[in-house]
Design a protein around this motif. Structure first.
Motif, PDB file in Angstrom:
ATOM      1  N   GLN A   9       0.837  -1.183   0.000  1.00 33.47           N
ATOM      2  CA  GLN A   9       0.000   0.000   0.000  1.00 33.47           C
ATOM      3  C   GLN A   9       0.878   1.242   0.000  1.00 33.47           C
ATOM      4  OE1 GLN A   9      -2.216   0.013   3.677  1.00 33.47           O
ATOM      5  NE2 GLN A   9      -0.410  -0.101   4.939  1.00 33.47           N
ATOM      6  N   VAL A  10       0.264   2.333  -0.440  1.00 33.06           N
ATOM      7  CA  VAL A  10       0.952   3.610  -0.362  1.00 33.06           C
ATOM      8  C   VAL A  10       1.059   3.990   1.112  1.00 33.06           C
ATOM      9  CG1 VAL A  10       0.829   6.035  -0.976  1.00 33.06           C
ATOM     10  CG2 VAL A  10       0.084   4.293  -2.614  1.00 33.06           C
ATOM     11  N   LYS A  11       2.243   4.327   1.545  1.00 32.36           N
ATOM     12  CA  LYS A  11       2.446   4.603   2.959  1.00 32.36           C
ATOM     13  C   LYS A  11       1.884   5.985   3.320  1.00 32.36           C
ATOM     14  CE  LYS A  11       6.334   1.502   3.565  1.00 32.36           C
ATOM     15  NZ  LYS A  11       6.058   0.763   2.319  1.00 32.36           N
ATOM     16  N   ALA A  31      11.653   8.618  13.149  1.00 28.82           N
ATOM     17  CA  ALA A  31      11.273   9.338  11.930  1.00 28.82           C
ATOM     18  C   ALA A  31      12.227   9.013  10.784  1.00 28.82           C
ATOM     19  CB  ALA A  31      11.243  10.841  12.195  1.00 28.82           C
ATOM     20  N   ARG A  32      13.525   8.933  11.076  1.00 25.88           N
ATOM     21  CA  ARG A  32      14.491   8.576  10.032  1.00 25.88           C
ATOM     22  C   ARG A  32      14.205   7.185   9.486  1.00 25.88           C
ATOM     23  NH1 ARG A  32      18.352  10.956  13.554  1.00 25.88           N
ATOM     24  NH2 ARG A  32      19.043   8.883  14.205  1.00 25.88           N
ATOM     25  N   HIS A  33      13.914   6.270  10.378  1.00 26.22           N
ATOM     26  CA  HIS A  33      13.588   4.903   9.947  1.00 26.22           C
ATOM     27  C   HIS A  33      12.362   4.891   9.034  1.00 26.22           C
ATOM     28  CE1 HIS A  33      12.730   0.592  10.213  1.00 26.22           C
ATOM     29  NE2 HIS A  33      11.488   0.931  10.501  1.00 26.22           N
ATOM     30  N   GLU A  36      13.132   6.260   5.621  1.00 29.48           N
ATOM     31  CA  GLU A  36      13.915   5.326   4.803  1.00 29.48           C
ATOM     32  C   GLU A  36      13.020   4.281   4.136  1.00 29.48           C
ATOM     33  OE1 GLU A  36      16.778   3.792   7.512  1.00 29.48           O
ATOM     34  OE2 GLU A  36      18.043   5.603   7.460  1.00 29.48           O
ATOM     35  N   ARG A  37      11.869   4.017   4.729  1.00 26.51           N
ATOM     36  CA  ARG A  37      10.939   3.059   4.132  1.00 26.51           C
ATOM     37  C   ARG A  37       9.902   3.759   3.253  1.00 26.51           C
ATOM     38  NH1 ARG A  37       6.182   2.246   7.138  1.00 26.51           N
ATOM     39  NH2 ARG A  37       6.148   0.014   6.741  1.00 26.51           N
TER      40      ARG A  37
END
Length: 239
Positions: A9-11, A31-33, A36-37
């Motif tokens: 799905q679109v995040k 937030a960085r994690h 990155e996804r």
């Protein structure tokens, strides 16, 4: 085991709130994690942050709710539905927003419901400031006690709101939290409605996103956000 299925799905965009007298740095690793996804993240510096002692001296808990709602209204205007992360006091505000705005998933990290004591809380916050921000002891001591009183009033006001939460919720709690009593997580789990997960982090202190368990937490958050929940609200997961 909760019935879920994995979907592509679109995040959704994600709004992250820091804690009382903290700052964006408290949740920035998460937030960085998420970025990155492929997830857009907003991590605002909020009026209860640790760099605004003058504002803390004059603001009230009602002002903090208004500021939280401004952020949620902005996310709603710009993106429609969004995900929400709240750390410590920010968790209570996130839960409050989740019953009033189009929040898809709610993530509560060491949420402030049962705290060790206001004095101990302030002592630990000062230590964390000095470590994370390398600020002076004088600045740490400048935290107004009035703001701590406003914090306790906010907790009393928003605690009943937890029973109104009905969206899928992930609750994460550090077992070595020096500020928020670990029993807070069980209390939240017992109050929120609908599907929820409760995860314990045995090596973590209050700053869970900077802890030894952070990588595990981030994987749990990613998996939670990627799940499609079934309609059976009786199926919950508590490890």
């Amino acid at each position: 085991m909760q019935q879920v299925k994995q979907v592509n799905q679109v995040k959704q965009p994600c709004l992250l709130f820091h804690g009382f007298t903290g700052g964006p740095y408290e949740v920035e690793p998460l937030a960085r994690h998420l970025r990155e996804r492929g997830q857009l993240c907003k991590v605002p510096e909020l009026p209860w942050n640790g760099d605004s002692n003058n504002q803390l001296k004059t603001s009230r808990w009602e002002d903090w709710i208004s500021a939280a709602e401004e952020q949620a209204e902005k996310m709603t205007r710009e993106y429609g539905e969004f995900d929400m992360v709240g750390f410590s006091m920010g968790g209570l505000l996130a839960a409050y927003l989740s019953v009033r705005y189009p929040i898809r998933r709610l993530i509560l990290l060491n949420t402030a419901v049962i705290y060790v004591s206001p004095g101990r809380m302030l002592e630990v916050i000062r230590d964390e400031w000095k470590y994370e921000r390398k600020i002076s002891l004088d600045k740490a001591k400048a935290t107004p006690l009035r703001a701590t009183w406003q914090f306790t009033r906010l907790v009393r006001k928003l605690k009943p709101e937890l029973s109104q939460v009905s969206i899928p919720t992930l609750i994460a709690q550090s077992e070595k939290d020096q500020v928020i009593h670990p029993q807070s997580a069980r209390y939240i789990y017992s109050k929120v409605k609908g599907q929820r997960e409760l995860h314990w982090h045995p090596r973590s202190n209050h700053l869970i996103c900077h802890s030894d368990d952070a990588a595990v937490l981030f994987r749990q958050v990613s998996a939670f956000l990627d799940k499609e929940y079934m309609d059976d609200s009786q199926n919950q997961y508590e490890p």
